[in-house]
Design a protein around this motif. Structure first.
Motif, PDB file in Angstrom:
ATOM      1  N   CYS A  56       0.733  -1.258   0.094  1.00  0.00           N
ATOM      2  CA  CYS A  56       0.258   0.014  -0.038  1.00  0.00           C
ATOM      3  C   CYS A  56       0.992   1.324  -0.015  1.00  0.00           C
ATOM      4  O   CYS A  56       0.537   2.128  -0.765  1.00  0.00           O
ATOM      5  CB  CYS A  56      -0.986   0.008   1.347  1.00  0.00           C
ATOM      6  N   SER A  57       1.771   1.230   0.801  1.00  0.00           N
ATOM      7  CA  SER A  57       2.648   2.552   0.910  1.00  0.00           C
ATOM      8  C   SER A  57       3.477   2.774  -0.407  1.00  0.00           C
ATOM      9  O   SER A  57       3.455   3.854  -0.906  1.00  0.00           O
ATOM     10  CB  SER A  57       3.887   2.390   2.218  1.00  0.00           C
ATOM     11  N   LEU A  58       3.946   1.553  -0.898  1.00  0.00           N
ATOM     12  CA  LEU A  58       4.885   1.754  -2.048  1.00  0.00           C
ATOM     13  C   LEU A  58       3.993   2.134  -3.476  1.00  0.00           C
ATOM     14  O   LEU A  58       4.598   2.782  -4.283  1.00  0.00           O
ATOM     15  CB  LEU A  58       5.574   0.537  -2.434  1.00  0.00           C
ATOM     16  N   SER A  59       2.802   1.624  -3.363  1.00  0.00           N
ATOM     17  CA  SER A  59       2.061   1.846  -4.532  1.00  0.00           C
ATOM     18  C   SER A  59       1.233   3.085  -4.359  1.00  0.00           C
ATOM     19  O   SER A  59       0.443   3.412  -5.387  1.00  0.00           O
ATOM     20  CB  SER A  59       1.207   0.698  -4.762  1.00  0.00           C
ATOM     21  N   ARG A  60       1.033   3.584  -3.332  1.00  0.00           N
ATOM     22  CA  ARG A  60       0.132   4.566  -2.965  1.00  0.00           C
ATOM     23  C   ARG A  60      -1.272   4.366  -3.235  1.00  0.00           C
ATOM     24  O   ARG A  60      -1.856   5.313  -3.529  1.00  0.00           O
ATOM     25  CB  ARG A  60       0.640   6.082  -3.773  1.00  0.00           C
TER      26      ARG A  60
END
Length: 147
Positions: A56-60
């Motif tokens: 989630c963090s990396l893909s936003r």
């Protein structure tokens, strides 16, 4: 100079949108589900796997969107979820052999599109652009961390 800032920021946004539309179009032409790129790209860079939260963090993307993507990718046998030894409540998402093959296809599409868009620039221009974008990314990340 300051009168050009809104148009420059708009151009960055437009470049990102057009790039991803080009990737999506190429993936669809090749029969690849282009939405899987949001999971494939982070996992390619992390062979050891990632938690759903990390993805989630990396893909936003938001957790519900990633959750649905992961469910579909698991059904398509592109990923597996493995419980960690340290904490049985935490799962790490990893690519399967089938997922590795599919993720390579997505990676190649990204690389081909990057070559295409940078083909109009000299190596000196690419280096300058890289330096400038690194500075912009740094200041934007710092601003987010200050809030």
């Amino acid at each position: 100079m300051s009168e050009n800032i809104p148009s420059i920021c708009f151009n960055f946004s437009l470049i990102s949108k057009l790039f991803h539309e080009n990737v999506k179009l190429e993936a669809n032409k090749k029969g690849i589900n282009s939405t899987y790129r949001h999971v494939f790209i982070p996992l390619i860079a992390h062979n050891e796997g990632l938690t759903q939260s990390d993805i989630c963090s990396l893909s936003r993307l938001k957790a519900p969107s990633i959750s649905l993507l992961l469910q579909q990718m698991e059904k398509d046998e592109f990923i597996v979820r493995e419980k960690t030894k340290e904490d049985n409540r935490i799962s790490v998402v990893k690519l399967t052999k089938k997922g590795l093959i599919e993720s390579e296809k997505i990676k190649n599409i990204f690389m081909d599109k990057e070559k295409m868009i940078f083909s109009c620039l000299t190596s000196k221009e690419i280096k300058a652009l890289s330096t400038i974008t690194d500075k912009i990314i740094k200041i934007l990340k710092e601003e987010l961390n200050n809030d």
